[in-house]
Design an enzyme around this catalytic site. Structure first.
Site, short mmCIF file in Angstrom:
data_model
loop_
_atom_site.label_atom_id
_atom_site.label_comp_id
_atom_site.label_asym_id
_atom_site.label_seq_id
_atom_site.Cartn_x
_atom_site.Cartn_y
_atom_site.Cartn_z
N LEU B 79 0.64 -1.36 -0.11
CA LEU B 79 -0.05 -0.09 0.10
C LEU B 79 0.95 1.24 -0.04
CD1 LEU B 79 -2.43 -1.10 2.86
CD2 LEU B 79 -2.81 -1.28 0.35
N ASP B 80 0.41 2.37 -0.20
CA ASP B 80 0.99 3.77 -0.30
C ASP B 80 0.86 4.42 1.25
OD1 ASP B 80 -1.01 4.94 -0.91
OD2 ASP B 80 -0.67 5.26 -2.97
N SER B 81 1.32 5.54 1.34
CA SER B 81 0.87 6.12 2.60
C SER B 81 -0.47 6.57 2.39
CB SER B 81 2.15 7.14 2.88
OG SER B 81 1.91 8.18 1.65
#
Lengths: 116, 124
Positions: B79-81
């Protein structure tokens, strides 16, 4: 690693944190403005797209400008009466019905002894 | 006179017997007290783990078969931030919490989330 690289990384890290916190606040605010859940989903994905649009900007000063701009927009459109979890400060239950101090006993059937 | 009166009186007096110590609650009252929320109804750790994993698994971009109690959101789940921010917000809603921004920003993995929620006195 040279000093300028360190400075660059530190500034990048600070910017990333600012963006995360801004996204978090904006997302919460989107939920506050949405009257129904199904409206919130659309608004949230629009918000996400606006963040994704500037994902690949590299120039540090431009990024700072964009963040400041977004924060100003967030401040402008903040919900005046946001949802607050009941027990938190500002919530409906905050400091209501606190537990009695130790050593004090509540007599629950006061005045009803005779009726039993 | 008094000696003969005493058993006669005692035979007619009836006092309700009641265990000492704990007050007896009428049933309707105990249900109200249960809603007063003094924070003494703690979640068990197993329940916290179950519900945290449920939330993470139901996140659209996550492959549910990869989720365990030890995963790191960005390193293991890809996942990204911003996705992590969304997951933490979903967890807040699941447990009816309000996590301060700076603390929520630190939560980046399942173990941290479970630890934080299990130790939170208001998690419900």
């Amino acid at each position: 690693m040279s000093l300028s690289t360190l400075g660059y990384l530190a500034r990048r890290a600070a910017q990333k944190e600012r963006v995360r916190i801004l996204y978090r606040r904006a997302l919460r605010d989107t939920l506050n403005w949405a009257v129904h859940r199904h409206l919130f989903y659309q608004d949230a994905s629009d918000l996400r797209e606006r963040f994704e649009a500037n994902k690949h900007v590299e120039d540090l000063d431009t990024i700072d400008h964009l963040i400041a701009d977004a924060e100003a927009q967030y401040e402008k459109w903040r919900h005046p009466d946001p949802y607050i979890v009941p027990w938190a400060p500002g919530g409906t239950k905050f400091t209501r019905n606190p537990p009695p101090p130790s050593g004090i006993e509540i007599v629950y059937d006061y005045g009803k002894e005779e009726n039993e | 006179m008094a000696a003969s009166l005493r058993p006669a009186i005692l035979r007619h007096i009836r006092l309700p017997v009641r265990p000492q110590g704990q007050p007896v609650l009428p049933s309707w009252l105990s249900s109200i007290r249960a809603m007063s929320g003094h924070g003494d109804d703690h979640l068990t750790r197993e329940e916290v783990v179950d519900r945290v994993l449920d939330v993470v698994k139901s996140f659209p971009k996550v492959n549910p078969s990869k989720v365990t109690a030890e995963v790191h959101f960005q390193k293991d789940l890809g996942l990204d931030s911003l996705d992590v921010v969304e997951i933490v917000m979903a967890l807040e809603e699941e447990f009816k919490l309000e996590i301060p921004d700076k603390e929520a920003d630190k939560i980046d993995s399942c173990p941290l989330a479970i630890e934080y929620i299990a130790n939170h006195p208001m998690a419900g």
